[in-house]
Design a protein around this motif. Structure first.
Motif, PDB file in Angstrom:
ATOM      1  N   THR A  80       0.835  -1.206   0.000  1.00  0.00           N
ATOM      2  CA  THR A  80       0.000   0.000   0.000  1.00  0.00           C
ATOM      3  C   THR A  80       0.867   1.252   0.000  1.00  0.00           C
ATOM      4  OG1 THR A  80      -1.803  -1.112   1.165  1.00  0.00           O
ATOM      5  CG2 THR A  80      -1.760   1.293   1.258  1.00  0.00           C
ATOM      6  N   GLU A  81       1.873   1.277   0.851  1.00  0.00           N
ATOM      7  CA  GLU A  81       2.759   2.434   0.901  1.00  0.00           C
ATOM      8  C   GLU A  81       3.532   2.595  -0.406  1.00  0.00           C
ATOM      9  OE1 GLU A  81       5.255   2.268   4.317  1.00  0.00           O
ATOM     10  OE2 GLU A  81       3.614   2.575   5.755  1.00  0.00           O
ATOM     11  N   SER A 110     -11.933   9.965   6.170  1.00  0.00           N
ATOM     12  CA  SER A 110     -11.224  10.027   4.890  1.00  0.00           C
ATOM     13  C   SER A 110     -10.862  11.475   4.603  1.00  0.00           C
ATOM     14  CB  SER A 110     -12.105   9.472   3.756  1.00  0.00           C
ATOM     15  OG  SER A 110     -12.330   8.090   3.942  1.00  0.00           O
ATOM     16  N   ASN A 111      -9.578  11.749   4.538  1.00  0.00           N
ATOM     17  CA  ASN A 111      -9.141  13.120   4.304  1.00  0.00           C
ATOM     18  C   ASN A 111      -7.721  13.106   3.765  1.00  0.00           C
ATOM     19  OD1 ASN A 111      -9.422  15.920   4.245  1.00  0.00           O
ATOM     20  ND2 ASN A 111     -10.373  15.969   6.276  1.00  0.00           N
ATOM     21  N   ALA A 128      -5.339   7.489   7.304  1.00  0.00           N
ATOM     22  CA  ALA A 128      -5.454   6.029   7.289  1.00  0.00           C
ATOM     23  C   ALA A 128      -6.860   5.616   6.901  1.00  0.00           C
ATOM     24  CB  ALA A 128      -5.086   5.472   8.670  1.00  0.00           C
ATOM     25  N   GLY A 129      -7.858   6.408   7.335  1.00  0.00           N
ATOM     26  CA  GLY A 129      -9.242   6.099   6.986  1.00  0.00           C
ATOM     27  C   GLY A 129      -9.492   6.159   5.494  1.00  0.00           C
ATOM     28  N   LEU A 130      -8.878   7.102   4.816  1.00  0.00           N
ATOM     29  CA  LEU A 130      -9.046   7.221   3.371  1.00  0.00           C
ATOM     30  C   LEU A 130      -8.489   5.988   2.674  1.00  0.00           C
ATOM     31  CD1 LEU A 130      -8.684  10.297   1.142  1.00  0.00           C
ATOM     32  CD2 LEU A 130      -7.247   8.330   0.605  1.00  0.00           C
ATOM     33  N   LEU A 131      -7.317   5.542   3.084  1.00  0.00           N
ATOM     34  CA  LEU A 131      -6.711   4.363   2.467  1.00  0.00           C
ATOM     35  C   LEU A 131      -7.529   3.109   2.739  1.00  0.00           C
ATOM     36  CD1 LEU A 131      -2.931   4.963   3.254  1.00  0.00           C
ATOM     37  CD2 LEU A 131      -4.065   5.190   1.034  1.00  0.00           C
ATOM     38  N   ASN A 132      -8.159   3.049   3.917  1.00  0.00           N
ATOM     39  CA  ASN A 132      -8.903   1.849   4.297  1.00  0.00           C
ATOM     40  C   ASN A 132     -10.245   1.740   3.586  1.00  0.00           C
ATOM     41  OD1 ASN A 132      -6.912   0.997   6.062  1.00  0.00           O
ATOM     42  ND2 ASN A 132      -7.816   2.061   7.820  1.00  0.00           N
ATOM     43  N   ARG A 133     -10.885   2.872   3.282  1.00  0.00           N
ATOM     44  CA  ARG A 133     -12.261   2.821   2.798  1.00  0.00           C
ATOM     45  C   ARG A 133     -12.444   3.175   1.326  1.00  0.00           C
ATOM     46  NH1 ARG A 133     -13.023   4.710   7.923  1.00  0.00           N
ATOM     47  NH2 ARG A 133     -13.069   6.884   7.291  1.00  0.00           N
ATOM     48  N   MET A 134     -11.511   3.882   0.735  1.00  0.00           N
ATOM     49  CA  MET A 134     -11.684   4.271  -0.660  1.00  0.00           C
ATOM     50  C   MET A 134     -11.044   3.261  -1.604  1.00  0.00           C
ATOM     51  SD  MET A 134     -11.404   8.359  -1.185  1.00  0.00           S
ATOM     52  CE  MET A 134     -12.686   9.453  -0.587  1.00  0.00           C
ATOM     53  N   ARG A 135     -11.622   3.156  -2.790  1.00  0.00           N
ATOM     54  CA  ARG A 135     -11.041   2.317  -3.828  1.00  0.00           C
ATOM     55  C   ARG A 135      -9.782   2.991  -4.381  1.00  0.00           C
ATOM     56  NH1 ARG A 135     -16.639   1.806  -5.012  1.00  0.00           N
ATOM     57  NH2 ARG A 135     -16.493   3.488  -6.559  1.00  0.00           N
ATOM     58  N   PRO A 136      -8.862   2.211  -4.945  1.00  0.00           N
ATOM     59  CA  PRO A 136      -7.607   2.785  -5.436  1.00  0.00           C
ATOM     60  C   PRO A 136      -7.795   3.950  -6.402  1.00  0.00           C
ATOM     61  CG  PRO A 136      -7.429   0.407  -5.372  1.00  0.00           C
ATOM     62  CD  PRO A 136      -8.857   0.736  -5.050  1.00  0.00           C
ATOM     63  N   GLU A 137      -8.765   3.844  -7.313  1.00  0.00           N
ATOM     64  CA  GLU A 137      -8.961   4.938  -8.272  1.00  0.00           C
ATOM     65  C   GLU A 137      -9.468   6.209  -7.588  1.00  0.00           C
ATOM     66  OE1 GLU A 137     -12.671   2.251  -8.580  1.00  0.00           O
ATOM     67  OE2 GLU A 137     -10.499   2.042  -8.277  1.00  0.00           O
ATOM     68  N   GLU A 138     -10.209   6.038  -6.492  1.00  0.00           N
ATOM     69  CA  GLU A 138     -10.687   7.205  -5.737  1.00  0.00           C
ATOM     70  C   GLU A 138      -9.552   7.833  -4.943  1.00  0.00           C
ATOM     71  OE1 GLU A 138     -15.267   5.513  -5.099  1.00  0.00           O
ATOM     72  OE2 GLU A 138     -13.762   5.314  -3.516  1.00  0.00           O
ATOM     73  N   VAL A 139      -8.706   6.997  -4.340  1.00  0.00           N
ATOM     74  CA  VAL A 139      -7.530   7.522  -3.642  1.00  0.00           C
ATOM     75  C   VAL A 139      -6.640   8.271  -4.612  1.00  0.00           C
ATOM     76  CG1 VAL A 139      -5.476   6.928  -2.309  1.00  0.00           C
ATOM     77  CG2 VAL A 139      -7.606   5.671  -1.918  1.00  0.00           C
ATOM     78  N   ARG A 140      -6.482   7.722  -5.794  1.00  0.00           N
ATOM     79  CA  ARG A 140      -5.648   8.376  -6.814  1.00  0.00           C
ATOM     80  C   ARG A 140      -6.222   9.748  -7.178  1.00  0.00           C
ATOM     81  NH1 ARG A 140      -4.678   8.654 -12.422  1.00  0.00           N
ATOM     82  NH2 ARG A 140      -2.457   8.420 -12.944  1.00  0.00           N
ATOM     83  N   ALA A 141      -7.543   9.844  -7.254  1.00  0.00           N
ATOM     84  CA  ALA A 141      -8.178  11.121  -7.569  1.00  0.00           C
ATOM     85  C   ALA A 141      -7.947  12.137  -6.453  1.00  0.00           C
ATOM     86  CB  ALA A 141      -9.674  10.920  -7.806  1.00  0.00           C
ATOM     87  N   VAL A 142      -8.041  11.687  -5.203  1.00  0.00           N
ATOM     88  CA  VAL A 142      -7.771  12.580  -4.072  1.00  0.00           C
ATOM     89  C   VAL A 142      -6.328  13.063  -4.123  1.00  0.00           C
ATOM     90  CG1 VAL A 142      -7.559  12.694  -1.557  1.00  0.00           C
ATOM     91  CG2 VAL A 142      -9.559  11.604  -2.588  1.00  0.00           C
ATOM     92  N   LEU A 143      -5.414  12.151  -4.390  1.00  0.00           N
ATOM     93  CA  LEU A 143      -4.000  12.540  -4.510  1.00  0.00           C
ATOM     94  C   LEU A 143      -3.803  13.531  -5.657  1.00  0.00           C
ATOM     95  CD1 LEU A 143      -2.345   9.035  -4.017  1.00  0.00           C
ATOM     96  CD2 LEU A 143      -2.331  10.932  -2.381  1.00  0.00           C
TER      97      LEU A 143
END
Length: 301
Positions: A80-81, A110-111, A128-143
């Protein structure tokens, strides 16, 4: 409002240091026997109006790490990291900036946030909450949204705007106090006036009034840059992923916000705003408005 109170709380200390600094710069005091020296007053206010804003900018990464408990990923310890570091590097390359430091902070909501004094020395961190609950494509969008903040130079611009507004808050507060003092003296043939304590009391009241107005201006710019960062996120990660990420954040707005007050303007979400006053002073637009703006932009394309 807390920012205004902190600003006023440091005002006394600023006044003590001011005369020494101005003398070193060869500038006389702004209150003279002939009246107010507006040039000296403007220099005085500019120095101390910008100082706090610039200091905050230069130590923003250090403050962010300390206040959120962010742990920087020096060497990825799991998949994950590694994915997180590689994704930030890819997005930064696409945005044309140097890869920021990447970190994770221990919040269940998630923040994410970005900070740093320039686009080539920034920090991007996710909860940590964002990584645990969001899908990879959503995390990528946040990033991608946070990379958008960095690439747009939002941290520097926000600090400069805050510094300029601080300058004018201090300047006009002292002009108002001087005018009130002159008015009272004119009504008593020069015998009255505010006196030192009265003058300083008027300055404080005027700074509160002008500070509230300045806060609304800063909040407006902060909301404007959120739309720009959303647009950058949609460009880098896709409109659908950015919209889905914001929708997921909207579903979590009832959770306790664990971001420190000093970093909420740099986070991707501060929740929903309801009343007119909340909207006027909110650092982020309502998530519904942000989602609508992205959908309209995608439709126009």
């Amino acid at each position: 409002m807390m920012r205004i109170l902190l600003f006023l709380g440091t005002n006394l200390a600023v006044i003590v240091v001011a005369s020494i600094t101005l003398r070193l710069l060869g500038v006389e005091g702004y209150l003279t026997e002939q009246g107010m020296n507006f040039n000296a007053l403007l220099i005085f206010c500019f120095i101390f109006g910008m100082a706090g804003s610039m200091v905050s900018l230069f130590i923003s990464k250090w403050m962010a790490k300390r206040s959120t408990g962010t742990v920087i990923i020096e060497s990825p310890s799991n998949s994950t990291e590694k994915w997180l570091v590689d994704t930030v590097a890819e997005l930064a390359r696409d945005a044309g900036i140097k890869t920021p430091e990447v970190g994770i902070f221990p919040a269940q909501q998630s923040n994410a946030f970005a900070t740093g004094w320039n686009k080539d020395d920034a920090l991007v961190a996710v909860s940590a909450g964002l990584l645990n609950r969001m899908r990879p494509e959503e995390v990528r969008a946040v990033l991608a949204h946070e990379i958008g903040h960095v690439a747009n130079g939002d941290m520097v611009t926000l600090a400069l705007i805050q510094g300029v507004l601080n300058t004018f808050v201090m300047f006009f507060a002292r002009v108002v106090a001087h005018l009130v003092d002159g008015f009272l003296k004119s009504r008593s043939d020069g015998e009255g006036g505010l006196g030192f304590m009265g003058y300083f009391a008027v300055v404080i009241v005027a700074e509160i009034v002008f500070g509230v107005i300045a806060s609304a201006i800063v909040a407006w710019f902060s909301r404007f840059r959120e739309y720009r960062a959303d647009s950058a996120g949609a460009h880098l990660a896709g409109s659908g992923a950015m919209i889905n990420a914001l929708a997921r954040l909207k579903a979590e707005t009832e959770m306790p916000d664990q971001m420190p007050d000093t970093l909420r303007a740099m986070a991707i979400t501060k929740g929903q705003t309801r009343s007119l006053m909340e909207r006027l002073f909110a650092s982020h637009p309502p998530l519904d408005d942000r989602i609508r703006a992205l959908k309209e932009a995608a439709y126009r394309q």
